[in-house]
Scaffold this active site. Structure first.
Site, PDB file in Angstrom:
ATOM      1  N   CYS B 168       0.752  -2.095   9.415  1.00  0.00           N
ATOM      2  CA  CYS B 168       1.858  -1.345   8.795  1.00  0.00           C
ATOM      3  C   CYS B 168       3.177  -1.415   9.553  1.00  0.00           C
ATOM      4  O   CYS B 168       4.167  -0.827   9.124  1.00  0.00           O
ATOM      5  CB  CYS B 168       1.416   0.094   8.592  1.00  0.00           C
ATOM      6  SG  CYS B 168      -0.158   0.152   7.729  1.00  0.00           S
ATOM      7  N   HIS B 299       8.005   7.196  10.129  1.00  0.00           N
ATOM      8  CA  HIS B 299       6.875   6.487   9.536  1.00  0.00           C
ATOM      9  C   HIS B 299       6.213   7.435   8.525  1.00  0.00           C
ATOM     10  O   HIS B 299       5.964   7.040   7.401  1.00  0.00           O
ATOM     11  CB  HIS B 299       5.915   6.052  10.640  1.00  0.00           C
ATOM     12  CG  HIS B 299       4.789   5.189  10.166  1.00  0.00           C
ATOM     13  ND1 HIS B 299       4.989   4.040   9.444  1.00  0.00           N
ATOM     14  CD2 HIS B 299       3.437   5.316  10.306  1.00  0.00           C
ATOM     15  CE1 HIS B 299       3.811   3.488   9.164  1.00  0.00           C
ATOM     16  NE2 HIS B 299       2.857   4.241   9.664  1.00  0.00           N
ATOM     17  N   HIS B 334       2.975   4.401   0.749  1.00  0.00           N
ATOM     18  CA  HIS B 334       2.967   3.616   1.974  1.00  0.00           C
ATOM     19  C   HIS B 334       2.778   2.152   1.588  1.00  0.00           C
ATOM     20  O   HIS B 334       1.700   1.751   1.157  1.00  0.00           O
ATOM     21  CB  HIS B 334       1.844   4.103   2.891  1.00  0.00           C
ATOM     22  CG  HIS B 334       1.846   3.442   4.239  1.00  0.00           C
ATOM     23  ND1 HIS B 334       2.828   2.543   4.628  1.00  0.00           N
ATOM     24  CD2 HIS B 334       1.000   3.551   5.291  1.00  0.00           C
ATOM     25  CE1 HIS B 334       2.565   2.130   5.851  1.00  0.00           C
ATOM     26  NE2 HIS B 334       1.467   2.722   6.269  1.00  0.00           N
TER      27      HIS B 334
END
Lengths: 339, 404
Positions: B168, B299, B334
């Site tokens: 990620c 994040h 996400h």
């Protein structure tokens, strides 16, 4: 700009490359050929080892030995290249999704399927919090990691960088790749292989190390412009074709080997041409094995007989150029010098 | 990490173009409008057949593969994965937005990021590969570099091209490499970013980790239940200072840092050590104090573990007063390897609009930290935006964008 030296080169491959002091090569045959597994317990604790897929084991062991040989505890960066990533665990998780129709799944193989697992496991084992990156660009995966490492040492004042390439065979996808190659008369002829080769790059000059002069990658190159590109790359490093003692080429038996024939025409007769994929197999990071061979040749000042194939040995081996491509794209030039 | 402080002559990194496709819009302007109107794109799964459909919410791009193929004018027999389709749409928009033309006069590099590459096709066709000829074109599109090659070829980029995959944080690392290629003088222009399509593989993977929410995600909320997966692609055109005379510069990439948490393969450490180090390095490179940061695009995945660990790291870096911070994953989900690029584009837009994007769905502060994200659209003077991206394998990256 600092110079960049290769302090250690370690390879796990279909050859006895990991253990032996002096390299003896034998030709491999078959559709797919596994790497020779070292005694992993010398490098990885049994608890951790049990859960690791082949690529992670190979990567962690090769990285550990490369750091040991270079006398380094923690590098300033860990850079990994892998073409197919953790294909074993990817296949395992994908097949359990298919077989169980998205039910009764466990996370282990998913967690370990991530492309940066090898780099992460090396960092975890060393408790190394430094820059950590993973390149996954087909036949330029390892080269991209090497290029990043060279950038750090030459331009960014970094002392020691661990760089490696790793790919594992897996059990299913590789058969489809092989099948398509075999259906094609112009397809890849050498076995598909696997392996892990790791190197420590350093800004520090030491006795009997190899200097990494430069690397250039090109996504696409026409065969007609190849010689000019090679010559331009050499002159950028103040060299001419006749200063290259050995040309290490990535021939795999497919029709794109024409590129290697064309490249070798840029060099005089005396330049020794070597190819290595009949010893390690073809895979996206096979070129890391090529770099390992280049380092061994410069350090030992000897070319193994099986690799030389009756060509005349040279008395002094100073400069080596590696050229690799895959299916006519993803070209890379790597330049090494004895120092 | 690069120690380039000694290298005084380093070049500045200008951002001259951006492009994006995400759950909140198929173009830059659609994304901008959704952000300005606090409109989330998270909803039910429609593009993928999955048994998990009723138990999850996702941030899907609202176009089918066929619609994307039409838009891109691709031949019918193409072997583009959805990852490549999304990537090409966003990359083309970035090039158009910057007004550059890609030709032999200036070498343009291309650095892309993806997590599972061509998995969206592989998972459909795996068992057909041996027997069904028409599926076999997707064998070569599985590896993670494939979408990058296709985008580079379509844009006419033949030189330096590569792909990064660190879960990620992938796109943040791609952007960072691009910046380093420019500061070191290797390239004067490079297109950087990432693309990831949703796949059954990823949905089930995150499901087994038990970090998927069955409702819209609530980043930095005490009662957060997990993340919503998303799909998206975004790219930025980076150019060296001297390339940008008489050109419209959108923002500057002034800081970047990557560090490893070295704690666990999937979980973040309690103290957020990796995140802390990444932010610290980025501030050093940018030569900024933490108090110079006006907005943090966090994040903020909305998993219990990430948001607590990131909050700890934010507290360690910023202390009091905490700058405005929010997670735009409440808009897009996400988007994994693309997230760093999506949020880079949102950070540039925050500088352009002088607006803090809201952290949607927030109600209650996390008890341990007492931190409150900015939960409504807020206009203010913004000079520097810090954006975080953290991935599996402890991979933590921070980027800093400045108006200058």
């Amino acid at each position: 700009m600092n110079s960049c030296y290769i302090h250690s080169a370690v390879s796990i491959s279909a050859q006895n490359s990991f253990e032996l002091e002096f390299l003896e090569l034998f030709e491999i045959s078959g559709k797919n050929v596994e790497a020779i597994a070292p005694n992993y317990k010398e490098y990885i604790s049994p608890m951790v080892l049990r859960r690791m897929a082949t690529g992670v084991k190979m990567g962690v062991a090769a990285a550990s030995k490369a750091l040991q040989n270079a006398n380094i505890d923690k590098p300033n960066a860990i850079l990994t290249g892998t073409g197919m990533g953790c294909i074993e665990d990817t296949e395992k998780f994908l097949n359990s999704i298919i077989a169980n129709d998205e039910e009764f799944l466990t996370p282990t193989s998913f967690i370990q399927s991530t492309h940066n697992t090898v780099g992460a496991q090396i960092a975890l084992g060393l408790q190394c919090k430094a820059y950590n990156n993973t390149y996954v660009h087909g036949a330029l995966s390892f080269e991209s990691a090497l290029l990043d490492g060279l950038l750090m040492v030459q331009n960014e004042e970094t002392k020691n960088v661990l760089v490696g390439g790793v790919d594992e065979l897996g059990t299913e996808f590789v058969d489809y790749v092989r099948m398509l190659e075999d259906q094609n008369p112009n397809g890849i002829k050498v076995p598909i292989g696997e392996g892990a080769s790791f190197f420590v790059l350093s800004s520090e000059k030491k006795h009997n190390v190899v200097e990494l002069l430069g690397i250039k990658t090109s996504s696409k190159l026409s065969i007609h412009s190849l010689q000019n590109e090679l010559i331009a790359f050499l002159s950028h490093h103040h060299l001419k074709p006749d200063s290259i003692d050995v040309l290490i080429l990535g021939n795999n038996g497919d029709s794109f080997d024409d590129y290697y024939d064309e490249a070798s025409k840029a060099f005089p007769q005396e330049t020794i041409n070597l190819s290595y994929k009949q010893f390690c197999g073809e895979f996206y990071t096979a070129s890391a094995f090529g770099l390992f061979l280049g380092c061994e040749i410069l350090k030992s000042q000897q070319i193994p007989e099986t690799l030389l194939q009756h060509k005349a040995q040279k008395t002094s081996l100073k400069t080596i150029l590696l050229y690799n491509q895959f299916k006519g794209r993803d070209h890379s030039f790597i330049l090494l010098r004895q120092c | 990490m690069p120690n380039i402080e000694k290298n005084k002559a380093r070049k500045g990194v200008a951002i001259t173009g951006i492009g994006i496709i995400s759950a909140i819009g198929n173009t830059l302007e659609e994304n901008r409008i959704s952000l300005l109107s606090s409109q989330s794109g998270i909803g039910d799964v429609t593009q993928i057949k999955t048994k998990q459909a009723s138990q999850i919410k996702v941030g899907e791009v609202k176009l089918t593969n066929d619609e994307l193929i039409d838009q891109l004018n691709l031949p019918k027999d193409n072997n583009f994965t959805r990852t490549a389709l999304l990537g090409l749409v966003a990359a083309k928009e970035a090039v158009k937005n910057s007004g550059i033309s890609i030709d032999a006069s200036i070498e343009t590099g291309f650095i892309s990021a993806t997590s599972v590459g061509g998995m969206d096709k592989t998972e459909i066709h795996l068992k057909d590969f041996p027997s069904k000829r028409e599926t076999q074109k997707y064998v070569s599109s599985h590896h993670a570099g494939d979408s990058t090659q296709k985008i580079a070829d379509a844009l006419g980029i033949n030189g330096f091209v590569t792909t990064i995959s660190t879960a990620c944080s992938s796109a943040a690392n791609a952007i960072m490499l691009g910046a380093r290629m420019i500061t070191s003088g290797q390239l004067d222009r490079v297109i950087v970013g990432g693309t990831d399509a949703l796949s059954k593989f990823t949905i089930n993977g995150f499901k087994t980790l038990m970090i998927l929410s069955d409702d819209v995600c609530t980043p930095f909320d005490e009662d957060r239940k997990g993340l919503n997966l998303g799909e998206a692609a975004a790219y930025l055109v980076l150019e060296s200072d001297e390339m940008t005379k008489n050109k419209n510069v959108l923002a500057y990439l002034t800081g970047y840092g990557n560090a490893n948490d070295a704690f666990h393969q999937t979980a973040s450490s309690e103290t957020g050590e990796g995140a802390f180090l990444a932010m610290q390095k980025a501030l050093q490179i940018a030569d900024l104090k933490s108090s110079d940061i006006n907005y943090v695009n966090a994040h903020g995945t909305a998993t219990p573990n990430n948001d607590l660990s990131e909050s700890m790291a934010l507290t360690r870096i910023f202390g009091e007063p905490m700058p405005d911070f929010s997670s735009t994953k409440s808009f897009t989900g996400h988007t994994l390897a693309a997230a760093g690029a999506i949020e880079a584009v949102f950070s540039v837009m925050a500088l352009q609009e002088q607006t803090v994007w809201p952290n949607l769905n927030f109600r209650t502060k996390i008890e341990e930290t007492g931190l409150e994200p900015t939960s409504v659209l807020k206009t203010k003077n913004i000079q520097n935006v810090l954006s975080n991206s953290f991935g599996f394998g402890g991979n933590c990256s921070t980027l800093i964008f400045s108006k200058r």
